[in-house]
Scaffold this motif. Sequence first.
Motif, PDB file in Angstrom:
ATOM      1  N   ASP A 274      -1.116   2.708   5.968  1.00  0.00           N
ATOM      2  CA  ASP A 274      -1.466   3.629   6.991  1.00  0.00           C
ATOM      3  C   ASP A 274      -1.759   5.267   6.403  1.00  0.00           C
ATOM      4  OD1 ASP A 274       0.896   5.021   7.158  1.00  0.00           O
ATOM      5  OD2 ASP A 274       1.776   3.731   8.540  1.00  0.00           O
ATOM      6  N   PRO A 275      -2.622   5.778   7.132  1.00  0.00           N
ATOM      7  CA  PRO A 275      -2.823   7.233   6.696  1.00  0.00           C
ATOM      8  C   PRO A 275      -1.704   8.158   6.206  1.00  0.00           C
ATOM      9  CG  PRO A 275      -4.175   6.719   8.626  1.00  0.00           C
ATOM     10  CD  PRO A 275      -3.355   5.664   8.396  1.00  0.00           C
TER      11      PRO A 275
ATOM     12  N   ALA B 180      -8.390   6.482   2.123  1.00  0.00           N
ATOM     13  CA  ALA B 180      -7.858   5.440   2.763  1.00  0.00           C
ATOM     14  C   ALA B 180      -9.112   4.305   2.894  1.00  0.00           C
ATOM     15  CB  ALA B 180      -7.738   5.836   4.339  1.00  0.00           C
TER      16      ALA B 180
END
Length: 590
Positions: A548-549, A587
């Motif tokens: 995830d970020p 990402a």
Amino acid sequence: MIKSRISSLRGALRAQGLDGFIQPRNDEFLGESVPDSAARLAWLTGFTGSAGLAIVLAGRAAVFSDGRYTLQLAEQTDGAVWERLHITETPPQDWLKAAAPGARIGYDPWLMSANSVTKYTEAGLAMVPVDNPIDAFWAGRPAPPAAPAVPHKVEFAGETASSKRARIAEAISKDGADAVLLTDPHAAAWLLNLRGADLPHTPLALAFALLRRDSSAVLFIDPAKIPPETQAHLGNSVAIVPRAGMAQTLASLRGKRVRLDPATAPIRFTQMLDDAGAITVSGDDPCVLPRATKNGVEREGARAAHLRDGAAMCRFLAWFDNAAPAGGLTELSAAAALRRFRGEAAEFRAESFSAISGAGEHGAIIHYSADDASNRAISANEVYLIDSGGQYLDGTTDITRTIWTGPGAPPDAVRDRFTRVLAGHIALARARFPEGTTGPLLDALARAPLWEAGLDFDHGTGHGVGSYLSVHEGPVSFHRLARPVPLAPGMILSDEPGYYEAGAYGIRLENLLLVTESPVGAKKRFLEFETLTLAPFDTRLILAPLLDPAAIAWLNAYHARVLETVGPLVDAETRAWLAKACARMEAASV
């Protein structure tokens, strides 16, 4: 050979009217590491892991260990002789109760704690203390270690031994004890600011100690191991008494209340105190929490040691990345190269454990130890796992990296597993939690990304680490079965989730974390972690969409810190490699 040894043991048991005998891995200090002179379990079974025990009955024999050693146990022991069992899934006392109900079982009272013996008596077994029968027929047994005990300078310890003795003495006095018997040599090492070389990777002088409420102490050790410098360091308030004189010293405690930890002390001490007429008071070793909670000097020492270790590790990773695809490396030669890089630091004293250098299928053996027989070439396009650490005068390190050897791209299945392990590692490293939180409560953070895919790993997520002491230190850990000891600022723990595909590869990613006070927490105190370890993760093995970020932001910030702090300490070639290894990840990249 093993069969003849078991036959000799069974003969000795029959002569004493015993139905069986329990042989633990540990020595009389009940620790994880033992000198060669006390490696009875390895001599009897062939198993060299750091945890386990054997039980020998007239017609059956079993050897037990935990999930770290399942594969090693199968490789090192003879299945025709030994039943190989998981110590958690099949507790030894349960196996013994079923195999020999009501039996008379011999045990060495120097090698088992009161708590351990109680598990067997509660199972209905008659436990009989005996002199260890193995010692009578162990031909060629190595001599006990004879290294001197040396002072650990206050510039590294951060507190004088006299100050430590005074505050621990005050603590036991407040609890109503007249003295405490310290049976863990780590306690004596910390309390008296002593180190030694009785074990290959842990700088210990193996000794017991007695601390009285007036802060005077007795160190039970061979006087020949105390050179004049150490005698001067200890001063007049610490008496030196050989092990043979323990009973006489303990006799002076008649009528006194003596604190003893029933979980960590050999039951023989309980028997000796009873013989002396002392009043045994059960209580935790009072040095455990103060030792685990590093003071300011020890924290700075840990940071310095990890920066130094990070430079050595980054030089190794750069060298390995260039050498591995060309071939010619083996598990042993790679581990030796890393040790050489570490050894160039003036403060380096030893590895903190024997490096786990596992290529391909050997990486799936959680505590694999390469030797001349098992050593294999490191091939191109496979997974290589290196778990290692250093003992420096100012700190102890422990790091694991999993590397793709190249030059081709790793399979997506391997990248999936690696990324899930990394995601769990980052989740734990980023954790923020209220004061009073314990290790078992945080363990699941590191497992959750694996659990999402129906995967797990069969070992704890992390252990405590000492300050120029044992790389495995209690009382805190990230483990679902660990004692619920609250984390506190100054504690150092490992963060090392993993994944293991038997017969194929292993993945483990480990950094050390320092517990610190968090600036966040308006209504109550919160804690968080400072990552001490400084070395990049292999980004070739990362599937960015699985992170995830927030995890990618953590990874980028960590790599930027590694480049900024370690970069100036390495040569230009390593620095250029490090810049690429620490490049920012987006990402959307795959």
